[in-house]
Design an enzyme around this catalytic site. Structure first.
Site, PDB file in Angstrom:
ATOM      1  CD  GLU A 322      -2.769  -1.415   2.203  1.00  0.00           C
ATOM      2  OE1 GLU A 322      -2.530  -0.682   3.409  1.00  0.00           O
ATOM      3  OE2 GLU A 322      -3.666  -2.430   2.178  1.00  0.00           O
ATOM      4  CD  GLU A 428      -4.583  -8.219   0.847  1.00  0.00           C
ATOM      5  OE1 GLU A 428      -5.249  -7.403   1.596  1.00  0.00           O
ATOM      6  OE2 GLU A 428      -3.440  -7.890   0.966  1.00  0.00           O
TER       7      GLU A 428
END
Length: 557
Positions: A322, A428
């Protein structure tokens, strides 16, 4: 019926834009060959037609004072359609992010964004759906009001759900399956007609996995449920820095080691998740007080420790998690902190794929921080830092959907990323608890599996006594919830269950099979006294016009 064209565009600037996709679809005067016909002003901009030295006509929005001052076109959009969008964009100076937006009765809907350059044309590719049928207004946005927005070759093409699904099916047939010819012959090499062939998939080739926690080590039911469905695992927290070095200088890998051993014993591949996480909230508590020099030393020790320990035991590393939304390490160690982490990891473990892992690149078209263009820009910076021979980098798309998926945007985003020719995993996947959660979960899995650039999928929801992140697949007794039923339905779609055929006069049975390891059991009521079973493998074939694998099965009386 209009079918989607699968065409890969290079992520580059072109001197002249390509022709509009689908002839422009619904767009009036899509290539600007009829002056400003169909086009009007959005906001306070001024617009005009211009012609390049090569004779190419395009439209320009200038004298802009607000981000949505641009060119515009009015349309009518329908609720039950899926829309693909594209446009070629240039700006008058420097580079600037430009987004395509649609003003509808349900609010502003973003179709996509691009980082446009001066002196060449970039393709903005996107898509959208609308909540209700009605009028809509296409326009473009850029926060940099000092630049002119140049637009050409615009396309908006609607598709029915049936057309969309047809394209998915065609892509799966071409990308995930191979036509196989099985032939039965006797001991003299003569074909055996009328032989029954029962085909069973023993192991699929496409990597499909899920998240697990340390709880799986304690629960046999969880183990059985997981190992019967998945070939890949990602550890939820157990490899993360705050788990392995909670106190400075005191490392504890026991739980991660035990989970890795469990996966090895059951033939489950493991994705290494993650080495560093750029979110300030998820650092070990002792890290926050370190000086830049001490932090750099701690980061180097962290990378060396985990990458060395699990070298050759994982199939991938999420090196920096991220780093589009957050910048903990960049803020303290400099703009090249992410790239330096990739470089050090590559020096230690030079064979596995190294991922940037990010959310909202396919989930949310309004999140400019992690748009496909921003993702590729950051990835390009890392590649430039690493230089030649940098080894296999890869694209990780988390896929945490907080609302109903916008399938045209998902597809177009992956199309844009695929131009880098790097492996893409959806890492994910889950869906927030909402109406039709299970249906949306199925839509996402089918869409990303059908895309030829996607090389693996991991779901982010199994079960955990401490609670799932957004979505559980089972209850505490490992009975499927509706999302778990969808999972099993998907696995059946990607498998071969009960396929039985009979050989023709040439002793041949043909089928289109998913890539993987198979067993075929052959029997014949008169020629054979008993059945026999043979193994074979189905792999991708270079001959896409007629992909054929021939298996000669010799039967004995």
């Amino acid at each position: 019926m209009v079918l989607l064209k699968t065409k890969k565009y290079n992520f580059q600037c072109l001197e002249k834009p390509l022709r509009p996709q689908y002839g422009g679809g619904m767009i009036l005067n899509p290539d600007l060959n009829d002056g400003l016909k169909g086009w009007s002003v959005s906001g306070g901009a001024k617009i005009e037609e211009r012609v390049s030295g090569g004779g190419n006509r395009f439209i320009v929005a200038h004298s802009r004072s607000h981000k949505n001052d641009s060119v515009s076109q009015k349309l009518y959009m329908k609720k039950d359609k899926l829309y693909t969008f594209s446009a070629w964009i240039q700006v008058s100076s420097r580079s600037a992010s430009v987004a395509a937006a649609f003003r509808t009765n349900g609010g502003v809907k973003y179709a996509g964004a691009i980082i446009a350059e001066t002196g060449c044309w970039s393709m903005l590719k996107g898509g959208l759906t609308v909540e209700g049928s009605g009028p809509a207004q296409l326009y473009f946005e850029s926060n940099d009001t000092s630049v002119e927005i140049w637009v050409d070759s615009v396309s908006l093409q609607p598709f029915t759900k049936e057309e969309w699904r047809t394209h998915q099916d065609q892509s799966v047939e071409k990308t995930r399956k191979t036509k196989v010819r099985l032939q039965a012959v006797d001991g003299r090499g003569n074909p055996v007609a009328g032989a029954k062939m029962a085909v069973t998939l023993a192991k699929r080739s496409f990597p499909f996995g899920a998240v697990i926690s340390d709880y799986i080590l304690q629960n046999t039911a969880f183990q059985n449920w997981f190992t019967s469905r998945f070939s890949v695992a990602t550890f939820a927290n157990e490899m993360k820095w705050y788990s392995t070095e909670n106190s400075r200088g005191v490392e504890n890998y026991k739980v991660a080691d035990d989970m890795l051993q469990f996966c090895k014993q059951n033939g489950i591949a493991v994705r290494g998740h993650n080495i560093l996480w750029d979110d300030p909230k998820y650092q070990p508590s002792w890290v926050n007080s370190l000086s830049p020099g001490d932090l750099q030393a701690a980061v180097d020790r962290r990378i060396n420790s985990i990458a060395s320990r699990y070298k050759g035991q994982v199939i991938a590393w999420d090196v920096v998690n991220e780093n589009l939304h957050f910048s903990f390490f960049e803020d303290r160690l400099g703009a090249s902190a992410s790239a330096a982490a990739f470089q050090k990891t590559r020096q230690i473990d030079g064979t596995v794929e190294l991922f940037m892992n990010e959310y909202n690149t396919i989930e949310e078209r309004g999140d400019g921080a992690s748009s496909p263009a921003k993702y590729l820009q950051k990835l390009g910076e890392i590649q430039a830092f690493l230089g030649g021979g940098s080894g296999p980098l890869a694209i990780g798309l988390e896929g945490h959907f907080g609302s109903a998926p916008n399938l045209p945007y998902v597809r177009s985003s992956i199309d844009t990323l695929a131009a880098k020719n790097l492996p893409i995993w959806v890492t994910e996947v889950d869906v927030s608890n909402m109406t039709d959660q299970a249906m949306h979960f199925q839509q996402i899995l089918e869409e990303v599996h059908a895309h030829p650039a996607v090389k693996g999928i991991v779901t982010w929801g199994t079960w955990d006594p401490r609670g799932c992140y957004r979505m559980c697949l089972t209850d505490g007794n490992f009975n499927n919830l509706p999302t778990g039923d969808v999972l099993d339905k998907i696995l059946r779609q990607w498998s071969i269950a009960g396929m039985v055929g009979v050989t023709d006069a040439n002793g041949v049975f043909e089928a289109s099979l998913f890539h993987g390891d198979y067993e075929v059991t052959i029997s014949h009521p008169t020629v054979m006294k008993s059945s026999l079973t043979q193994s074979f493998k189905v792999a991708p074939s270079a001959d896409t016009s007629h992909q054929t694998t021939v298996l000669l099965v010799e039967v004995s009386p």
